[in-house]
Design an enzyme around this catalytic site. Structure first.
Site, PDB file in Angstrom:
ATOM      1  N   GLY A 142      32.772  35.791  43.552  1.00 62.30           N
ATOM      2  CA  GLY A 142      32.529  35.560  42.076  1.00 62.30           C
ATOM      3  C   GLY A 142      30.797  34.984  41.613  1.00 62.30           C
TER       4      GLY A 142
ATOM      5  N   LYS B  44      62.462  27.965  15.794  1.00 59.88           N
ATOM      6  CA  LYS B  44      62.282  28.248  17.303  1.00 59.88           C
ATOM      7  C   LYS B  44      62.778  26.702  17.968  1.00 59.88           C
ATOM      8  CE  LYS B  44      58.796  31.327  17.924  1.00 59.88           C
ATOM      9  NZ  LYS B  44      57.878  31.958  18.850  1.00 59.88           N
TER      10      LYS B  44
ATOM     11  N   HIS C 256      47.012  26.150  43.056  1.00 59.66           N
ATOM     12  CA  HIS C 256      46.663  27.368  43.987  1.00 59.66           C
ATOM     13  C   HIS C 256      47.629  28.435  44.203  1.00 59.66           C
ATOM     14  CE1 HIS C 256      43.211  24.751  44.680  1.00 59.66           C
ATOM     15  NE2 HIS C 256      42.560  25.748  45.208  1.00 59.66           N
TER      16      HIS C 256
ATOM     17  N   ILE D 137      39.732  35.222  40.520  1.00 61.61           N
ATOM     18  CA  ILE D 137      40.808  35.549  39.738  1.00 61.61           C
ATOM     19  C   ILE D 137      40.745  35.075  38.361  1.00 61.61           C
ATOM     20  CG2 ILE D 137      42.550  35.040  41.881  1.00 61.61           C
ATOM     21  CD1 ILE D 137      43.068  32.252  40.449  1.00 61.61           C
ATOM     22  N   ASP D 138      39.362  34.701  38.343  1.00 62.00           N
ATOM     23  CA  ASP D 138      39.151  34.092  36.751  1.00 62.00           C
ATOM     24  C   ASP D 138      38.655  35.413  35.769  1.00 62.00           C
ATOM     25  OD1 ASP D 138      39.671  31.569  37.622  1.00 62.00           O
ATOM     26  OD2 ASP D 138      37.381  31.229  37.904  1.00 62.00           O
TER      27      ASP D 138
HETATM   28  P1  ADP Z   1      32.632  32.023  43.605  1.00 59.50           P
HETATM   29  O1  ADP Z   1      31.887  33.133  44.139  1.00 59.50           O
HETATM   30  O2  ADP Z   1      34.016  32.279  43.628  1.00 59.50           O
HETATM   31  O3  ADP Z   1      32.179  31.667  42.022  1.00 59.50           O
HETATM   32  P2  ADP Z   1      31.275  29.519  44.213  1.00 59.50           P
HETATM   33  O4  ADP Z   1      30.841  29.060  42.911  1.00 59.50           O
HETATM   34  O5  ADP Z   1      32.102  28.265  45.083  1.00 59.50           O
HETATM   35  O6  ADP Z   1      32.348  30.499  44.220  1.00 59.50           O
HETATM   36  O7  ADP Z   1      30.103  30.059  45.102  1.00 59.50           O
HETATM   37  C1  ADP Z   1      30.033  30.284  46.585  1.00 59.50           C
HETATM   38  C2  ADP Z   1      28.944  29.755  47.442  1.00 59.50           C
HETATM   39  O8  ADP Z   1      27.890  30.524  46.924  1.00 59.50           O
HETATM   40  C3  ADP Z   1      28.625  28.687  47.291  1.00 59.50           C
HETATM   41  O9  ADP Z   1      29.310  27.642  48.013  1.00 59.50           O
HETATM   42  C4  ADP Z   1      27.119  28.611  47.924  1.00 59.50           C
HETATM   43  O10 ADP Z   1      27.085  28.643  49.267  1.00 59.50           O
HETATM   44  C5  ADP Z   1      26.638  29.790  47.298  1.00 59.50           C
HETATM   45  N1  ADP Z   1      25.836  29.814  46.083  1.00 59.50           N
HETATM   46  C6  ADP Z   1      26.121  29.101  44.637  1.00 59.50           C
HETATM   47  N2  ADP Z   1      25.191  28.914  43.989  1.00 59.50           N
HETATM   48  C7  ADP Z   1      24.014  29.306  44.767  1.00 59.50           C
HETATM   49  C8  ADP Z   1      22.879  29.166  44.324  1.00 59.50           C
HETATM   50  N3  ADP Z   1      22.149  28.770  43.500  1.00 59.50           N
HETATM   51  N4  ADP Z   1      22.071  29.619  45.397  1.00 59.50           N
HETATM   52  C9  ADP Z   1      22.437  29.967  46.555  1.00 59.50           C
HETATM   53  N5  ADP Z   1      23.620  29.815  47.070  1.00 59.50           N
HETATM   54  C10 ADP Z   1      24.390  29.570  46.110  1.00 59.50           C
END
Ligand code: ADP
Length: 322
Positions: free
Chosen positions: A102, A214, A252, A127-128
């Site tokens: 994501g 309701k 979850h 999932i968001d």
């Molecule tokens: P999602 O991809 O589901 O939004 P997260 O927000 O937890 O999940 O991000 C996943 C991972 O991406 C983080 O744990 C980190 O390792 C990496 N990440 C997030 N932001 C940054 C950033 N600014 N620079 C480098 N890596 C990042």
């Protein structure tokens, strides 16, 4: 390009396995070698690599979670962390990357590209459903149906006891799951961060609904600080209306479970499209679907721009809940 690395990162989502399978089998079909990276960015830094062949991805299309595991990795946010990851990948002969994840995963991939110039694309998965540049993110459909099933069950018991049932669904900073599961579940109220909540008005609408006959109501609430949390909201409403309220936090359970047909099909499509994009020389891109067709968006746009909620869907939910 000879060998690509594949990883899943951040929040897991149903359909990630279908996407891994598609990436591995498409890449091998196109003559590439594939290295699996275990545990997302943490796995790059720790050099947790595994060779993958056609059989490595057998019997996973129907499974939730991710066979490659996922993680949150603060170290990857540092220049040194990303340098170590890139050095490990290069030493393993990886000269292209496909991630599945994501917002955070996209931001990490963009920063890796800027710093190390390793070609990289991301398959939109959360999932968001909150990534800009794609109508759909992998996992959203299954999660929405999981939330819907819970709402249906809670409606039965709320109706039996003339209660108001508050149900918290996932979506830290956005209300996609709440809005669409709420519409599909016939919720009387939908509380999402994109629309400011007027608690007095909400209470009044619930009491008005009671006057219209309701005897029970469903209030679907997106999790997170903007909506103030479902427990606090339910307590306020109960104190002001004296309605008999109950609170359920789905949590979850919404992440797990077998991906539905749509998430398997779209995971398969996104994975194959990602391989073809990399081979066509694309990098720093999110692979998504717009109007049913594969679509590439710059990673920076994908995680910085806000995908708006469709106000018409919100209005429709309220009209139909009368
Ligand atoms: P999602 O991809 O589901 O939004 P997260 O927000 O937890 O999940 O991000 C996943 C991972 O991406 C983080 O744990 C980190 O390792 C990496 N990440 C997030 N932001 C940054 C950033 N600014 N620079 C480098 N890596 C990042």
């Amino acid at each position: 390009m000879k060998r690509i690395g594949v990883y899943t990162s951040g929040g897991d989502a149903p359909g990630m396995n279908a996407c891994i399978r598609a990436i591995v089998r498409t890449a091998i079909t196109r003559g590439l070698e594939v290295t699996g990276i275990e545990g997302g960015y943490a796995g790059m830094i720790a050099a947790k690599f595994l060779p993958m062949n056609m059989r490595s991805v057998s019997n996973i299309i129907c499974r939730g979670g991710t066979m490659l595991k996922s993680s949150r990795c603060p170290e990857f946010k540092t220049q040194e962390g990303r340098a170590r990851a890139a050095a490990n990948l290069r030493a393993a002969g990886v000269d292209g990357l496909i991630g599945i994840g994501g917002n955070g995963t996209s931001e990490g991939a963009h920063n890796l590209w800027l710093q190390e110039r390793l070609p990289i694309v991301i398959c939109a998965s959360t999932i968001d459903n909150d990534l800009y540049g794609t109508d759909y993110t992998l996992g959203f459909d299954t999660a929405m149906n999981t939330a819907l099933e819970a709402i249906d069950r809670l409606r039965d018991t709320a109706a039996a006891h003339d209660r108001t049932s508050f149900i918290e669904v996932m979506g830290r900073n956005n209300g996609y799951l709440a809005l669409y599961a709420g519409l599909a579940g016939g919720a009387e109220e939908i509380v999402i961060p994109e629309v400011p909540t007027d608690v007095d008005a909400l209470c009044q609408r619930l009491l008005d609904a009671q006057k219209r006959g309701k005897t029970s109501s469903i209030v679907v609430v997106a999790e997170g600080p903007v909506t103030g949390g479902v427990v606090a909201l339910a307590e306020k409403v109960s104190a002001r209306t004296h309605l008999d309220v109950r609170v359920t936090v789905l949590g979850h359970v919404q992440r797990g479970g077998s991906p539905n047909a749509r998430d398997r099909i779209n995971g398969s499509r996104l994975g194959a499209a990602a391989v073809d994009a990399l081979l066509a020389g694309e990098t720093d891109k999110l692979v998504g679907l717009v109007n049913g067709q594969q679509h590439l968006t710059s990673l920076e746009d994908a995680y910085t721009k806000k995908k708006p909620i469709d106000q018409k869907i919100m209005d429709l939910a309220y009209i139909l809940a009368r």
